[in-house]
Enzyme design. Structure first.
Site, short mmCIF file in Angstrom:
data_model
loop_
_atom_site.label_atom_id
_atom_site.label_comp_id
_atom_site.label_asym_id
_atom_site.label_seq_id
_atom_site.Cartn_x
_atom_site.Cartn_y
_atom_site.Cartn_z
N ARG A 101 0.46 4.48 2.86
CA ARG A 101 0.71 3.50 3.72
C ARG A 101 -0.63 2.89 4.53
O ARG A 101 -0.84 1.67 4.69
CB ARG A 101 1.77 3.98 4.76
CG ARG A 101 2.02 3.16 5.83
CD ARG A 101 2.81 1.92 5.54
NE ARG A 101 3.45 1.20 6.60
CZ ARG A 101 4.14 0.08 6.55
NH1 ARG A 101 4.56 -0.76 5.55
NH2 ARG A 101 4.69 -0.61 7.63
N HIS A 135 -2.06 -11.16 6.16
CA HIS A 135 -0.92 -11.39 5.47
C HIS A 135 0.29 -11.06 6.44
O HIS A 135 1.28 -11.83 6.35
CB HIS A 135 -0.76 -10.08 4.69
CG HIS A 135 0.35 -10.30 3.73
ND1 HIS A 135 0.78 -11.22 2.95
CD2 HIS A 135 1.42 -9.04 3.48
CE1 HIS A 135 1.86 -10.97 2.23
NE2 HIS A 135 2.25 -9.68 2.54
N ASP A 136 0.16 -9.93 7.57
CA ASP A 136 1.36 -9.83 8.51
C ASP A 136 1.79 -11.17 9.32
O ASP A 136 2.76 -10.97 9.93
CB ASP A 136 0.99 -8.67 9.37
CG ASP A 136 1.61 -7.32 8.78
OD1 ASP A 136 2.26 -7.39 7.76
OD2 ASP A 136 1.25 -6.45 9.35
N SER A 146 6.12 -12.31 1.38
CA SER A 146 5.54 -11.30 0.71
C SER A 146 6.30 -11.07 -0.60
O SER A 146 6.72 -11.93 -1.28
CB SER A 146 5.05 -10.19 1.64
OG SER A 146 4.41 -9.11 1.00
N ASP A 168 -4.93 -14.64 5.29
CA ASP A 168 -4.27 -13.64 4.32
C ASP A 168 -5.06 -13.65 3.04
O ASP A 168 -5.18 -14.51 2.33
CB ASP A 168 -2.84 -14.15 3.91
CG ASP A 168 -1.86 -13.32 2.97
OD1 ASP A 168 -2.57 -12.24 2.69
OD2 ASP A 168 -0.77 -13.64 3.05
#
Lengths: 372, 372
Positions: A218, A353-354, A149, A320
């Site tokens: 967040r 993405h994580d 990232s 992602d």
């Protein structure tokens, strides 16, 4: 803030003022960092790991504020893919962050917090500070730089600007350029923070923090870290269990009926315990400014003109949608154009993405194979 | 709020209290609506158009608050695909909204605003109110119901619950069920509104509105209405021109450097002039609750058990990542299972979810062909 303020971090103070891309300079920069494993006598077994937007230097050791394990313990440690029995792993808190490195929450020379007087920084400024840290530590050429990232952005930036300082570059789930959609999501987060009256133009230290705004920021960002399919698998439309142990039912109110709502609220609120809102503004801004091609005059291959002898490994994840395989292929093509040795793999993983932080054994194998 | 409060809207007051899915009932419900074209003697040429989340009844006439053209003038009007020289088009402001229909900003029986005392409603409640409007207007069987996005949800809900009241159902860019990701984005918006101190538990009428929170909510939602490719084409990483007419440059500050930032901020701020924050809470909640299969006991085909003689036309867009072609295919399969006549097309358009509102000539042709 309190825990962070009272925690003591291992840090180096840079000897020279740090010249920034904005034209400004910062004197007395502190860079907090952790190391794992032993630097060998040849000083050539160091691996620099870059962290992501909200990450920190505690890549493989307990976070002093949250008490949670290091954020990449599955990847870094004895016998792990980045094996600390063989390599000396360094991980530094980025410039602008809030875990001991100089940032908006740090004291300026006048004894007051920088707050919004802190200069706007770039990803290259973050990397520049870490190169200065390497100088401070007496480490010349790294065995590898590694990051996912925003950590991957730093890895690519390192390769573009200091290719002679590393033998290998491993960049995971990242991009060479923040897209309009990437910028848009970050702007929502910044506006959420700045809309919070507690933000107070950034001058909230010693008083109430803009936790509500930071929490919303967040939450919005967190959605982009997960895949649609992953969210469906993890939560679907399942309802929260009620206090009486009965299965959930719609409340016909505005409580968190759905598990995904409760999860997001928790992600938002818990984040405010460990992160500074102004740091969030500055680091997202740095990411939005990130465009390696632009720095090189418009052509991405030119950014890597001096990196033809560096070995690259690039990894993307099929789910992602924040930094996509297509983004990564652009980097691959640029590296091909300068004849750099590059291996690229798109891994299949359900987490979006994580995925780079989660249980993806194929990533472990790729990292182990590349780091060697 | 001021403009909206002083505008006068054409509205019907429902004779009977409206029984809601929550078990509550609302008396004295007003439904604001507009009509276009003439109802024929047989009263069988009426087309009911449902609007989307932030839409209104001004489908083909000037919006009285913003002064902008109707939101679907390309589709509804003389000679248009839904031809008002042939059809009597009705469009009603949904229950819970703020353009003249009963909603949280309306006066309750005690002379005070409902605010958060307003009951949580469902998409079916919205449709139920419009069926009551049809009864009020003396219209039995419609030529067609038509809608995109939340309008499409209402069209599908109408088909599931009142199939005998329409000959045709046209649903565009929609879904039979809000996904975890859909819910997540809405929850971010709601939290942004409720985090704004001006929201004040919903009691802000007569004072300052929670414009900052509503603006952030709109910004987050707006990203989901556009495709990544569309954002890149429209804005890319282009910088704002400066006041002196020179090309844009990075400010190394937190102004809107990128055009996409400026665009989103404008979308957020202008939205607050025409929409009520509490309405946004209630309508997003209704959408999140929407799951036609759940209402039918878990199997989507059962929702359409009585709709086998209704003609359906379903349209999705290839770049719509909010309500995807895969979502629409589930509806197609359910309709196939009850042997309903259904035509389905995925159109190619670059604009993402918003394609249903924009210049997509192929959609015009599909609508014209289906409405006849």
């Amino acid at each position: 803030m309190t825990n962070r303020d009272t925690a003591s971090f291992r840090a180096a103070t840079l000897d020279q003022p740090l010249a920034l891309d904005s034209g400004r300079a910062l004197a007395g920069v502190e860079i907090a960092y952790e190391t794992y494993g032993t630097l060998n006598a040849a000083r050539d077994n160091a691996v620099l790991v870059f962290h992501a937007l909200t990450g920190d230097q505690f890549v493989a050791s307990t976070h002093p504020v949250t008490g949670k394990p290091g954020w990449w313990e599955r990847m870094v440690g004895p016998g792990r893919p980045i094996d600390t029995e063989r390599y000396h792993v360094i991980c530094a808190n980025v410039l602008g962050s809030c875990m001991g490195s100089t940032g908006p929450a740090s004291m300026a020379a006048d004894g007051q917090r920088h707050a919004m007087r802190f200069p706007v920084i770039t990803v290259r400024d973050m990397v520049r500070a870490q190169v200065a840290l390497l100088d401070h530590l007496g480490i010349g050429v790294l065995h590898a730089v590694v990051g996912g990232s925003m950590g991957g952005m730093q890895a690519l930036c390192f390769a573009a600007n200091w290719p002679q300082r590393t033998a290998r570059v491993l960049a995971v789930a990242t991009t060479a350029r923040h897209s309009a959609q990437n910028i848009a999501f970050h702007e929502v987060g910044r506006q959420a923070i700045m809309a919070d009256p507690a933000w107070n133009g950034g001058d909230y230290y010693g008083g109430a923090s803009p936790d509500k705004g930071l929490s919303v920021a967040r939450m919005a960002a967190h959605i982009t870290y997960l895949s649609e399919a992953g969210l469906t698998e993890k939560f679907g439309r399942r309802l929260q269990a009620r206090g009486d142990g009965q299965p959930g039912a719609k409340s016909f109110g505005f409580d968190a009926d759905f598990q995904v709502e409760s999860y997001l609220r928790h992600q938002g609120i818990s984040f405010t315990d460990r992160f500074d809102a102004n740091s969030y503004l500055y680091i997202t801004r740095a990411m939005d400014y990130f465009d390696l091609a632009e720095e090189a005059g418009g052509r991405l291959a030119d950014a890597f003109a001096a990196a033809g002898n560096t070995r690259f490994c690039l990894v993307s994840f099929d789910t992602d949608w924040l930094y996509t395989t297509a983004d990564m292929r652009e980097v691959v093509h640029a590296l091909n154009a300068v004849a750099a040795p590059v291996s690229f793999v798109e891994l299949s993983a359900p987490y979006g993405h994580d995925s780079f932080l989660l249980d993806v054994p194929a990533l472990d194998r790729v990292v182990r194979g590349f780091i060697g």
